[in-house]
Every structure is written in C-alpha cells, then in structure tokens.
Design a protein around this motif. Sequence first.
Motif, short mmCIF file in Angstrom:
data_model
loop_
_atom_site.label_atom_id
_atom_site.label_comp_id
_atom_site.label_asym_id
_atom_site.label_seq_id
_atom_site.Cartn_x
_atom_site.Cartn_y
_atom_site.Cartn_z
N ILE A 54 41.81 -27.90 10.07
CA ILE A 54 41.25 -26.56 9.91
C ILE A 54 42.10 -25.58 10.71
CG2 ILE A 54 39.22 -25.07 10.07
CD1 ILE A 54 37.45 -27.49 9.95
N GLN A 99 39.63 -21.18 8.78
CA GLN A 99 38.43 -20.63 9.39
C GLN A 99 38.53 -19.11 9.36
OE1 GLN A 99 37.59 -20.54 13.78
NE2 GLN A 99 35.98 -22.02 13.25
N VAL A 173 39.29 -26.08 2.05
CA VAL A 173 38.01 -25.80 2.71
C VAL A 173 38.04 -24.38 3.25
CG1 VAL A 173 36.57 -26.36 4.71
CG2 VAL A 173 37.53 -28.20 3.31
N GLU A 175 35.97 -22.26 5.98
CA GLU A 175 34.95 -22.34 7.04
C GLU A 175 34.69 -20.94 7.59
OE1 GLU A 175 34.16 -25.49 10.22
OE2 GLU A 175 35.30 -23.98 11.36
N HIS A 177 33.31 -18.70 10.58
CA HIS A 177 33.14 -18.86 12.03
C HIS A 177 31.91 -18.08 12.46
CE1 HIS A 177 33.85 -19.86 16.04
NE2 HIS A 177 35.04 -19.33 16.25
N TRP A 227 32.23 -24.58 4.47
CA TRP A 227 31.72 -25.05 5.75
C TRP A 227 31.34 -23.84 6.60
CZ3 TRP A 227 34.66 -29.80 8.16
CH2 TRP A 227 34.93 -30.74 7.15
N VAL A 228 30.42 -24.04 7.54
CA VAL A 228 30.08 -23.00 8.50
C VAL A 228 30.04 -23.62 9.89
CG1 VAL A 228 28.38 -21.30 9.24
CG2 VAL A 228 28.74 -21.69 6.80
N ARG A 229 30.75 -23.02 10.83
CA ARG A 229 30.66 -23.45 12.23
C ARG A 229 29.59 -22.59 12.92
NH1 ARG A 229 35.14 -24.95 16.81
NH2 ARG A 229 34.78 -26.97 15.83
N ASP A 261 29.43 -27.37 10.90
CA ASP A 261 30.28 -27.77 12.01
C ASP A 261 29.57 -27.30 13.27
OD1 ASP A 261 32.29 -27.88 13.92
OD2 ASP A 261 33.75 -26.71 12.77
#
Length: 356
Positions: A54, A99, A173, A175, A177, A227-229, A261
């Motif tokens: 990532i 990200q 992907v 992501e 943040h 995806w999500v952190r 994440d």
Amino acid sequence: MSLLFSPLALRHQTLSNRLVVSPMCQYSALDGFATHWHLVHLGQFAIAKAGLIIQEATSVVAEGRISYGDLGLWKDEHMAPLKDIVDFVHGQGGLIGIQLAHAGRKASTDKPWISRAQIAPDEPNGWQTVAPSPIPYYPQENPPIALDIVEIKKIIDAFRLATVRAIEIGYDVIELHAAHGYLIHQFLSPLTNQRTDEYGGSFENRIRFLLDIITAIWPAMENRSLWVRISATDWAEGGWNLEESVELVKIMKTMGVEVVDVSSGGAVRHQEITVKENYQVPFAQRIKEDTGLLTGTVGLIKNAKQAEQIIEQNQADIILIGRGFLQNPHLVLQFAHELKVDIPWVSQYARGKETL
C-alpha cells in the motif's frame, strides 16, 4: 501448512499471502510528484513477494498533504510516475494499493528529520490548514479554518477525482485514510469535531463525511477492492471508541468496503496509549467478530511466529507491517524461511535462497 502464507481471495484479486506493506510516508515527493526514490522503495517489496503493497498517504488536494514532501494525486500530471511504479509491481506479479488522504489540521509540517513542527502559512513550504472545527493540534499552532459545506463537498469530489485517476493508473486497492487524526478521523472524533450542522454532533453526523466519500468514489471502483484504515479508538476520554468503530464498519460493509485496516490513536495529543506486543490486535479481533468483514491488524508485530498465531487464532485476516519492512525490505522471505514455507524467489535473487 502456514495460514500466514495462504492466499486470501478478495472479490476481484487474490493476495498470495497475508503480509501487507503498510503505507509509510517517505517525504520525498516534489510538488506531489513521485520520484525514483518511490519506485525503488515500493518496488523492492514486490521483489520480495509481499501479498500487497500500500503506497503512502497520497493527498487528494495540495493543502491536504502532511508535508511539502508528500505524494499527491490532485492533478493528471501526477499520474505518469505513479504508473511506472504500478507497472513495475505488476511486472513482478504483485498487487499494489494507494492510500488516499487529507491531513486536515495535521497538514503543513516539515519533514520529520528536519522538524515535526507545523510550518506557518506565511513561511516557505507552509499553507493554511483546514479542519471540521478551528481547533489546532497544539495550542501554539496556527488554528485550522473550519470547513464550510461548499468546501466539504469540494474535498469529497477531490477524493472522487483522485480515485478515478488511481483506477486509470492501475492500482488494485484503494484505501481511504480515516485514521491517525487526519481529516476524515477529525470528522469522526467528537474531540476534534465540534460542528453543529449535518457533519457534526451525533454519531450519524460525524460519520457522514466518510460515508459521503465512499458514496462518491464507489461508481469509479470498477473491479478494485475498497479498504478503509480507521483508528479503532482515540485512547482518550470522550473520544472516538471501539463501539463506534464496530457500528461504522457494519455500515461500511453494506456500502462495498471489503477490508478494514484497524489501527488506533492519533487524534489528540493527550492520548494515553498502552503500547505492548499485539496491543492493537484485540481491536481488529472485536471488529472482525462483530461485523464479519475482512480485517487487518497492525502494531508491534515483529516476527513470523507472532504473525502466524494472529491468523491461526482468527484474530485478523491480514497482517500489515511498516517499520519491519523498513528494517528488512525482504521481510516476507525471512518470515517464510522462519516458518519453513517454500515460496518462489525472483530469478535474479534465487542463488541467495540456495544458501539458506
């Protein structure tokens, strides 16, 4: 059979193993543009067979960068050097994510090896920061300007445009943040969000900014994984907490988010974190158990046996590592050797494997 080195099937991609390179800022971009440093930095992880790489927090607007050395994707011109990186990773049979981020009130800092201090708007390499509410991270800092609704909508659209560019480049992907005290997290936490409009106050209002971003970017996602952190807790009284994280993830799951994440902290300077081995794993485990969403965990995961046990005990589906990969870019090969798992090495390095 090692579960750490078992494949993980997503909707449209399959990770060859569960070891993922966490996004790590390099502070080495020029006006948001990737340099040869980024190609070498990220490319080495592909050579060493990470399940997914990532890319560092990449800002969707110029003033959303943590520092003047951060990567950006707010204009088409940023795309070409990033595509070189993506093409190299794909050429090694690897997967790569990006990200997308906005630092909010934690923007406009110097490079950490120079100073971690914020740079004032009237100084070179500094700019005016923005946030949900005009609360600085440190009292002595220049306060951020509270975003109005029009500006919020512009940032949401900037996330959409950056996603479109990222998909065109070829990232596998995307992501978002939403952790570590950056802009999305600033909206989530009642400690940093004191708004009284539809983006503040109640839980439903504080999560609205993130959900609006997901809604905006989803039509562009095509066959990519979202995806999500998140920071599962602020580690501070009255802040964002694990129960709210669980409820947020349940909602995001219905919107197409495939992996959460799970990190923690970063919202406020008075956080009180108890740091120890696996200290963040329970957050990932709770979210995984309560939501059923694929979950990644981070933080002080230092050896192969430790990572293997987390997967074996079903505490998380993915292990994300940052500093360990800085210490050893070939960490995946080391972990495989420690667990006696035979994975292929690139031909150019194969003779090194023969001497193990």
